[in-house]
Motif scaffolding. Structure first.
Motif, PDB file in Angstrom:
ATOM      1  N   ILE A  38      29.913 -10.455  66.555  1.00  0.00           N
ATOM      2  CA  ILE A  38      29.556 -11.194  67.761  1.00  0.00           C
ATOM      3  C   ILE A  38      30.793 -11.825  68.395  1.00  0.00           C
ATOM      4  O   ILE A  38      31.005 -11.741  69.597  1.00  0.00           O
ATOM      5  N   THR A  39      31.627 -12.458  67.575  1.00  0.00           N
ATOM      6  CA  THR A  39      32.871 -13.057  68.067  1.00  0.00           C
ATOM      7  C   THR A  39      34.017 -12.071  67.858  1.00  0.00           C
ATOM      8  O   THR A  39      33.892 -11.125  67.068  1.00  0.00           O
ATOM      9  N   PRO A  40      35.141 -12.261  68.540  1.00  0.00           N
ATOM     10  CA  PRO A  40      36.273 -11.350  68.343  1.00  0.00           C
ATOM     11  C   PRO A  40      36.697 -11.293  66.877  1.00  0.00           C
ATOM     12  O   PRO A  40      36.940 -12.339  66.267  1.00  0.00           O
ATOM     13  N   PRO A  41      36.753 -10.109  66.273  1.00  0.00           N
ATOM     14  CA  PRO A  41      37.085  -9.992  64.848  1.00  0.00           C
ATOM     15  C   PRO A  41      38.535 -10.345  64.558  1.00  0.00           C
ATOM     16  O   PRO A  41      39.430 -10.042  65.340  1.00  0.00           O
ATOM     17  N   LYS A  42      38.751 -10.976  63.393  1.00  0.00           N
ATOM     18  CA  LYS A  42      40.094 -11.387  62.987  1.00  0.00           C
ATOM     19  C   LYS A  42      40.516 -10.763  61.657  1.00  0.00           C
ATOM     20  O   LYS A  42      41.661 -10.910  61.240  1.00  0.00           O
ATOM     21  N   ALA A  43      39.598 -10.084  60.994  1.00  0.00           N
ATOM     22  CA  ALA A  43      39.908  -9.520  59.672  1.00  0.00           C
ATOM     23  C   ALA A  43      39.028  -8.305  59.399  1.00  0.00           C
ATOM     24  O   ALA A  43      37.992  -8.115  60.039  1.00  0.00           O
ATOM     25  N   TYR A  44      39.461  -7.490  58.438  1.00  0.00           N
ATOM     26  CA  TYR A  44      38.693  -6.377  57.886  1.00  0.00           C
ATOM     27  C   TYR A  44      38.508  -5.177  58.827  1.00  0.00           C
ATOM     28  O   TYR A  44      37.850  -4.199  58.450  1.00  0.00           O
ATOM     29  N   ILE A  45      39.064  -5.221  60.037  1.00  0.00           N
ATOM     30  CA  ILE A  45      38.862  -4.105  60.970  1.00  0.00           C
ATOM     31  C   ILE A  45      39.458  -2.813  60.403  1.00  0.00           C
ATOM     32  O   ILE A  45      38.807  -1.768  60.388  1.00  0.00           O
ATOM     33  N   ASP A  46      40.703  -2.889  59.928  1.00  0.00           N
ATOM     34  CA  ASP A  46      41.369  -1.693  59.391  1.00  0.00           C
ATOM     35  C   ASP A  46      40.623  -1.151  58.182  1.00  0.00           C
ATOM     36  O   ASP A  46      40.459   0.073  58.035  1.00  0.00           O
ATOM     37  N   GLU A  47      40.171  -2.064  57.323  1.00  0.00           N
ATOM     38  CA  GLU A  47      39.468  -1.646  56.107  1.00  0.00           C
ATOM     39  C   GLU A  47      38.170  -0.919  56.451  1.00  0.00           C
ATOM     40  O   GLU A  47      37.839   0.114  55.855  1.00  0.00           O
ATOM     41  N   LEU A  48      37.431  -1.430  57.426  1.00  0.00           N
ATOM     42  CA  LEU A  48      36.179  -0.795  57.825  1.00  0.00           C
ATOM     43  C   LEU A  48      36.425   0.538  58.515  1.00  0.00           C
ATOM     44  O   LEU A  48      35.780   1.544  58.191  1.00  0.00           O
ATOM     45  N   GLU A  49      37.357   0.552  59.448  1.00  0.00           N
ATOM     46  CA  GLU A  49      37.591   1.782  60.211  1.00  0.00           C
ATOM     47  C   GLU A  49      38.207   2.885  59.351  1.00  0.00           C
ATOM     48  O   GLU A  49      37.945   4.060  59.572  1.00  0.00           O
ATOM     49  N   SER A  50      39.010   2.490  58.347  1.00  0.00           N
ATOM     50  CA  SER A  50      39.561   3.504  57.438  1.00  0.00           C
ATOM     51  C   SER A  50      38.465   4.117  56.566  1.00  0.00           C
ATOM     52  O   SER A  50      38.615   5.221  56.046  1.00  0.00           O
ATOM     53  N   ALA A  51      37.356   3.386  56.418  1.00  0.00           N
ATOM     54  CA  ALA A  51      36.205   3.909  55.676  1.00  0.00           C
ATOM     55  C   ALA A  51      35.276   4.702  56.584  1.00  0.00           C
ATOM     56  O   ALA A  51      34.215   5.166  56.156  1.00  0.00           O
ATOM     57  N   GLY A  52      35.677   4.846  57.861  1.00  0.00           N
ATOM     58  CA  GLY A  52      34.863   5.606  58.807  1.00  0.00           C
ATOM     59  C   GLY A  52      33.740   4.798  59.411  1.00  0.00           C
ATOM     60  O   GLY A  52      32.728   5.355  59.862  1.00  0.00           O
ATOM     61  N   ILE A  53      33.906   3.467  59.437  1.00  0.00           N
ATOM     62  CA  ILE A  53      32.872   2.574  59.980  1.00  0.00           C
ATOM     63  C   ILE A  53      33.395   1.936  61.268  1.00  0.00           C
ATOM     64  O   ILE A  53      34.266   1.058  61.219  1.00  0.00           O
ATOM     65  N   PRO A  54      32.911   2.363  62.434  1.00  0.00           N
ATOM     66  CA  PRO A  54      33.383   1.792  63.701  1.00  0.00           C
ATOM     67  C   PRO A  54      32.996   0.324  63.834  1.00  0.00           C
ATOM     68  O   PRO A  54      31.916  -0.085  63.397  1.00  0.00           O
ATOM     69  N   VAL A  55      33.882  -0.455  64.438  1.00  0.00           N
ATOM     70  CA  VAL A  55      33.641  -1.880  64.662  1.00  0.00           C
ATOM     71  C   VAL A  55      33.628  -2.158  66.160  1.00  0.00           C
ATOM     72  O   VAL A  55      34.554  -1.782  66.878  1.00  0.00           O
ATOM     73  N   THR A  56      32.565  -2.808  66.619  1.00  0.00           N
ATOM     74  CA  THR A  56      32.429  -3.212  68.020  1.00  0.00           C
ATOM     75  C   THR A  56      32.303  -4.724  68.071  1.00  0.00           C
ATOM     76  O   THR A  56      31.788  -5.331  67.129  1.00  0.00           O
TER      77      THR A  56
END
Length: 384
Positions: A38-56
């Motif tokens: 909901i708020t602008p993400p500050k952590a874990y984006i790389d970890e999620l996207e490297s697992a193939g999980i898109p972050v919006t």
């Protein structure tokens, strides 16, 4: 199957780390997973996207989200997930409101704490919001048994619409490692000290002032000890000044945000948590998984992680004297007894809170609710 996870924000916290672990495991099991912050993400984006999980992100920065839930509704309509799973109070309320304007087949809302509050004074409004919007979700889950009981007692949730599913700990990542211990203690030049570790955001709920007053009392009995604090937050300057005022600043190490918590846990001799309130603290599970004996306040789900007198000691909250006595008691135990307490805690985590077991519970709940909705839809179609 598609599963959309919605969280208030992605920062370095226990709830956020839990989301990353659960979604990553679901992805490995074949789920199509996406995450919305909901708020602008500050952590874990790389970890999620490297697992193939898109972050919006919805990029909500103000306290009142206004019409931003319409953006979430649009995302849900376009992707059509089978399950929407929200985490933390703001995300829970927002996803429920979103259900007013778009179809969500299954909506699960997870409360991550026994008391979900930020600033004082907003707690009653949040709990009233839960009660009013309860009909809009299929089920609410609580990470601790204490939290589940409280939510029923305050009528935030209908008793038949709440489940207990605890946080999971990755026992393969958080495990005893002698190499970590030897190298980090040498690096920090703390070889000859009894090293306490506390991990968590520097916020009111963690009650670090009580810990500092307790540690001052510990130092009066034993100067051969140090306290590491891993984490950051709005109370950093206040706590720095308090350490100076109590004349313990030379003995307290503010480590800031760390990405090597398993190393810190292995370097420590024991873990301490002074929280005023908690849900199911992931960091406590991680400490136990690293075979650390623990001293913690008896709040929220802490007693579900620490077996009092067996894997550590539980004390009342807001009581520096009791906290200090428990810390000294643990320090004075023979080494082999402390090691045995840690091993017992590790075994408990493997048997009860392992990642595989908890993800099994989530999958089971997802399919239970999906099947229930499908049967209901089929029955309605047959009638017409």
């Amino acid at each position: 199957m598609k599963c959309l996870h919605v969280i208030t924000g992605l920062t370095y916290g226990g709830g956020e780390a839990q989301l990353v672990r659960i979604t990553t495991q679901l992805k490995l099991r074949g789920w199509d997973v996406r995450v919305v912050s909901i708020t602008p993400p500050k952590a874990y984006i790389d970890e999620l996207e490297s697992a193939g999980i898109p972050v919006t992100t919805l990029n909500i920065t103000q306290k009142i989200p206004s019409t931003k839930f319409l953006k979430l509704a649009q995302l849900i309509r376009s992707w059509q997930p089978d399950v929407v799973h929200s985490h933390m109070v703001h995300a829970n309320i927002l996803t429920r409101l979103t259900r007013l304007v778009t179809e969500i087949p299954v909506l699960i809302c997870t409360a991550q704490n026994i008391i979900e509050k930020g600033q004082r004074g907003s707690l009653k409004l949040r709990e009233l919001s839960y009660r009013i919007t309860d009909p809009l979700c299929d089920i609410t889950t609580q990470v601790s048994k204490a939290g589940l009981k409280r939510y029923i007692d305050i009528k935030a949730v209908s008793p038949h619409k709440i489940r207990y599913i605890p946080n999971a700990v990755d026992t393969t990542k958080f495990r005893p490692d002698k190499t970590y211990r030897i190298n980090l203690r040498k690096e920090l030049e703390l070889d000859n000290y009894f090293l306490w570790l506390s991990v968590g955001r520097l916020v009111e709920a963690k009650d670090y002032p009580s810990l500092f007053h307790a540690f001052q009392k510990v130092l009066r009995k034993n100067r051969n000890t140090r306290l590491m604090i891993a984490g950051d937050g709005p109370l950093y300057s206040t706590l720095r000044n308090l350490a100076i005022k109590l004349e313990i600043d030379q003995y307290v190490l503010f480590m800031g945000i760390r990405d090597d918590i398993p190393r810190l846990m292995n370097a420590a001799d024991a873990f301490v948590m002074s929280s005023e309130w908690e849900g199911m603290p992931l960091v406590l599970q991680e400490a136990a998984s690293c075979a650390l004996p623990i001293v913690a306040t008896d709040v929220g789900g802490n007693s579900e992680v620490v077996i009092d007198q067996e894997t550590g000691f539980l004390v009342p909250p807001k009581n520096p004297e009791a906290l200090a006595q428990a810390m000294l008691r643990l320090m004075n135990l023979p080494l082999q007894q402390r090691i045995a307490m840690g091993i017992k805690g590790r075994n408990y985590m493997e048997n009860v809170y392992s990642l595989d077991q908890i993800v099994n519970q989530w999958e089971s709940l997802y399919f239970e609710l999906i099947n229930k909705k499908q049967k209901k839809h089929k029955a309605n179609t047959t009638k017409h």
